[in-house]
Scaffold this active site. Structure first.
Site, PDB file in Angstrom:
ATOM      1  N   GLN A 223     -14.472   8.113  10.633  1.00 21.51           N
ATOM      2  CA  GLN A 223     -14.295   9.343   9.848  1.00 21.51           C
ATOM      3  C   GLN A 223     -14.915  10.509  10.622  1.00 21.51           C
ATOM      4  OE1 GLN A 223     -16.468   9.067   6.191  1.00 21.51           O
ATOM      5  NE2 GLN A 223     -15.455  10.804   5.240  1.00 21.51           N
ATOM      6  N   GLY A 224     -14.116  11.477  11.025  1.00 27.06           N
ATOM      7  CA  GLY A 224     -14.623  12.600  11.818  1.00 27.06           C
ATOM      8  C   GLY A 224     -14.739  13.853  10.975  1.00 27.06           C
TER       9      GLY A 224
ATOM     10  N   SER B 193     -18.376  15.354   9.675  1.00 27.54           N
ATOM     11  CA  SER B 193     -19.586  16.136   9.952  1.00 27.54           C
ATOM     12  C   SER B 193     -19.657  16.592  11.410  1.00 27.54           C
ATOM     13  CB  SER B 193     -20.833  15.309   9.659  1.00 27.54           C
ATOM     14  OG  SER B 193     -20.971  15.082   8.285  1.00 27.54           O
TER      15      SER B 193
ATOM     16  N   SER C 213     -19.953   6.814  11.561  1.00 25.57           N
ATOM     17  CA  SER C 213     -20.203   5.386  11.380  1.00 25.57           C
ATOM     18  C   SER C 213     -19.200   4.587  12.185  1.00 25.57           C
ATOM     19  CB  SER C 213     -20.074   5.005   9.902  1.00 25.57           C
ATOM     20  OG  SER C 213     -21.054   5.679   9.164  1.00 25.57           O
TER      21      SER C 213
ATOM     22  N   GLU D 102     -14.294   8.208  -1.373  1.00 27.41           N
ATOM     23  CA  GLU D 102     -15.586   7.798  -0.814  1.00 27.41           C
ATOM     24  C   GLU D 102     -16.672   7.849  -1.879  1.00 27.41           C
ATOM     25  OE1 GLU D 102     -17.021  10.268   2.386  1.00 27.41           O
ATOM     26  OE2 GLU D 102     -18.091   8.572   3.267  1.00 27.41           O
TER      27      GLU D 102
ATOM     28  N   GLU E  49     -27.909  16.826  -3.307  1.00 27.76           N
ATOM     29  CA  GLU E  49     -27.908  18.250  -3.674  1.00 27.76           C
ATOM     30  C   GLU E  49     -26.481  18.792  -3.726  1.00 27.76           C
ATOM     31  OE1 GLU E  49     -30.006  16.748  -1.558  1.00 27.76           O
ATOM     32  OE2 GLU E  49     -31.754  16.903  -2.871  1.00 27.76           O
TER      33      GLU E  49
END
Lengths: 338, 395
Positions: free
Chosen positions: B129-130, B132, B164, B247, B379
């Site tokens: 998963q790209g 961040s 990951s 997710e 948050e």
């Protein structure tokens, strides 16, 4: 697997919600604060006409023959609107308790009248030294672990005064119990009554907490400080987000507790303790944040917030507070694990 | 309201249970090694995925044409529950299975589904998963990796981080800025890229527990065909939000996992010395165990409520943030309880004499801390809940 309510159950919830929105407003509740009777026979009669008062009485005795799952959404509404009448004591506990453990004579004598709303019943368990609505026509009282169904002529009552002006609490100073008043079944009916009362209280608490949250969300949407609505501040948003999560999670717990009781599942007492512990904590948090975010205005008698704060506080503690139920769960976990 | 399983669902569960029992030796063989160590050890997990696929358990809800068995969401939950109880090996392609595949089923083209779904299920393609970037974490929409159209290709340049399975990845779904002039949410595209293509470089990052489960990915004019854009060009934010919904909502937190951790913690309290007795005698520990029981039980119930809603055709929008916030914070409390129950032994590391489970409790505790950060920090989840569920104003 279906963890949802039927259309009929939602429909009845909506009907009751509409009635209470009209006839159980803070204005109505305040009017009863100074009334020694403190109950609206008119509102109770309307609830009886909808079949709500006799919801849990078997059909053969004139009731609707419905169960805990049918009642759970209505108890939530009772909490939301702070219904002063004893839906919890009468409909959630005493009436189905008589159907569960009463003699045939007791059932015949009382259930039709409890179902129609002609007579009321309340419940006094050993977990509290007081009995709410003890002036009811029939009071089921716990003595030495057993339950007795007592009429007013066998009771001597001393009225008490609650900070929640809608609660009608009494100390039972004398009760004439005898073999003729005892419910059969030894200690089982008292456990049954306690679990039903705790589950119903947890459900009412969810309604109280939801109402506190809704009012607080509405308030922070309009109150301005520092040139903007205080609901735009992250410190405020996070408190309310956390509270919503607690209230929503408590809903899962009280709905399942109702299901487990209705189906007499072996895990019902633990489901009840999960519900009461979590709902008490959730309401406590909603209670805390509601006053904190309302600020000074919420601390005034004139503002309606304290009506919910006080009902919530009383019910957090009633029928076992969160720590009491956690103790029961721990004992069960260690008795069953491995 | 009915918590009984239908006869079909009960039969399904029995079939899963039976199959897992038959394969117990194979499960133990796979679990005997860590896939993080790579090489043959990683391949052992891939082989296991193929065994699952061949038996039709790789992706039970998928249509048969892609290797699934068209199972219902309830059956999927039953499968996961049994799988966790049987201590089934980690699902190494979970990002492909749980995030990309459902996204492709909603937003992908027929060609994209054809090209990738079966390969995901067979573990022929490990997906990453790209999302961040070093300067786009919680503020994901400020991402700067860009993709520029050149003929039939997009050319990708930039950097992704905290990826990951990065060192094992074959393919990556990348959020790229395709229109630098548009407002930040409007110029993003969701693009599939072969990680073995020239210009894609992977550098492992060692985590605080010593594992190398994530990586940095550098894109230097890496080319991918324009047909690999999922959804419309510049409208990738909406696609990415669906992926995040999977997710946060259903992809990661499985009730059975937390129930198992709780059982293990309870067992630990019976064996861990404390004040001359064991931890299970301590009223404060018992109180926390009870609270952990309450929280895990309610997570299970709330998951069943969500499942019912989805099965009736409902969708999981920003409410997915409630799910993610709940389980990640619960997991951290569970692991913190385990640390306290272990007492002074908690800090003993891998390879140390006297380390309970060879130091794995500590490692799990650290991962629980990560859970409150990945897939949107606590948050960020609270912001989403406040603004999009409660309707409070944006700052």
């Amino acid at each position: 697997m279906d963890f949802d309510f039927s259309e009929e159950q939602y429909l009845l919830r909506d009907t009751v919600r509409d009635l209470l929105r009209r006839e159980c407003t803070p204005k109505h509740i305040r009017a009863l604060y100074d009334d020694p009777g403190g109950r609206s026979p008119e509102r109770w009669r309307k609830l009886a006409e909808l079949g709500v008062v006799g919801l849990t009485v078997p059909e053969e005795y004139g009731g609707s023959g419905m169960n805990e799952v049918d009642l759970v959404l209505l108890l939530e509404e009772a909490g939301r609107s702070l219904l002063p009448e004893p839906l919890l004591e009468h409909t959630a506990v005493a009436a189905p308790l008589l159907a569960h453990a009463g003699s045939e004579a007791q059932r015949r004598e009382w259930l039709p009248r409890l179902s129609s709303g002609e007579a009321t019943a309340s419940i006094g368990l050993a977990s509290s030294p007081f009995v709410a609505d003890a002036t009811a026509d029939l009071v089921v009282l716990e003595r030495d672990g057993e339950l007795h169904a007592l009429t007013q002529d066998r009771l001597t009552l001393t009225p008490l005064r609650s900070w929640d002006g809608t609660r009608r609490l009494f100390e039972v100073t004398a009760a004439e119990t005898g073999d003729d008043t005892r419910l059969a079944g030894g200690r089982e009916p008292a456990h049954w009554a306690f679990d039903h009362a705790a589950a119903a209280t947890a459900t009412v608490l969810v309604g109280v907490a939801a109402a506190l949250l809704d009012q607080t969300v509405a308030y922070v949407q309009q109150r301005e400080q520092f040139g903007r609505r205080i609901g735009a501040f992250q410190a405020v948003q996070h408190k309310l987000a956390e509270t919503l999560l607690l209230v929503e999670s408590a809903r899962s717990a009280v709905y399942y507790a109702a299901y487990a009781l209705a189906n007499e599942l072996p895990d019902a007492p633990i489901a009840v303790s999960v519900a009461k512990a979590y709902a008490s904590d959730a309401e406590r948090r909603a209670n805390y944040e509601a006053l904190q975010l309302h600020g000074g205005i919420g601390f005034t008698w004139e503002h309606d917030l304290h009506l919910w704060l006080k009902r919530g506080k009383a019910l957090e503690i009633a029928y076992g507070d969160a720590d009491w139920h956690r103790r029961r769960i721990a004992d069960w976990v260690y008795a069953t694990a491995n | 309201m009915d918590f009984e399983l239908s006869p079909e669902d009960a039969a399904f569960r029995d079939e899963v249970r039976g199959w897992l029992a038959e394969n117990r030796d194979q499960i133990e063989h796979v679990r005997a090694v860590n896939w993080e160590d790579g090489g043959e050890r990683f391949e052992r997990y891939r082989e296991w995925e193929r065994i699952l696929f061949d038996a039709g358990w790789g992706a039970v809800t998928w249509p048969k044409e892609y290797g699934g068995r068209g199972a219902s969401l309830v059956q999927q939950a039953l499968f996961t529950d049994e799988y966790v109880r049987a201590k089934g090996p980690d699902r190494i392609n979970r990002l492909g299975l749980n995030l990309l595949a459902p996204t492709l089923m909603l937003h992908g083209t027929a060609e994209q589904r054809e090209a990738h779904l079966s390969k995901i299920a067979r573990c022929d393609e490990i997906w990453c998963q790209g999302f961040s970037e070093p300067n786009a974490g919680s503020d994901l929409a400020s991402l700067r990796t860009r993709a520029v159209r050149d003929g039939d290709d997009f050319v990708i340049t930039g950097q992704k981080i905290w990826t990951s399975l990065g060192v094992f990845g074959d393919w990556i779904f990348v959020l790229c800025r395709t229109n630098p002039d548009a407002p930040k949410h409007k110029g993003i595209s969701f693009i599939l890229c072969d990680m073995h293509a020239p210009g894609v470089e992977v550098r492992p990052l060692v985590q605080i527990n010593g594992d190398a489960r994530f990586a940095e990915i550098f894109f230097t004019e890496a080319r991918t065909p324009a047909s690999n854009v999922v959804g419309a060009v510049d409208e990738g934010w909406r696609v990415a939000m669906t992926t995040l919904g999977f997710e946060r909502g259903t992809g990661l937190g499985s009730p059975a996992v937390f129930n198992r951790i709780l059982d293990e913690v309870v067992d630990l309290t019976r064996r861990s010395p404390r004040d001359g007795g064991v931890a299970a005698d301590d009223p404060d520990i018992r109180r926390r165990v009870a609270q952990a029981y309450i929280e895990t039980r309610i997570f299970e119930l709330s998951s069943q409520r969500t499942l019912t809603r989805l099965a009736k055709g409902g969708t999981l929008g920003p409410e997915a943030s409630l799910t993610k916030l709940y389980w990640s914070e619960m997991e951290a409390r569970l692991e913190e309880l385990a640390m306290d129950v272990l007492g002074p032994r908690a800090e003993l590391a891998k390879g140390s004499p006297g380390a309970e489970r060879n130091g794995d409790w500590y490692s799990e505790y650290l991962y629980a801390r990560a859970s409150m950060i990945f897939a949107g920090t606590s948050e960020v989840q609270k912001n989403v809940i406040a603004q999009r569920v409660l309707g409070l104003p944006r700052e």
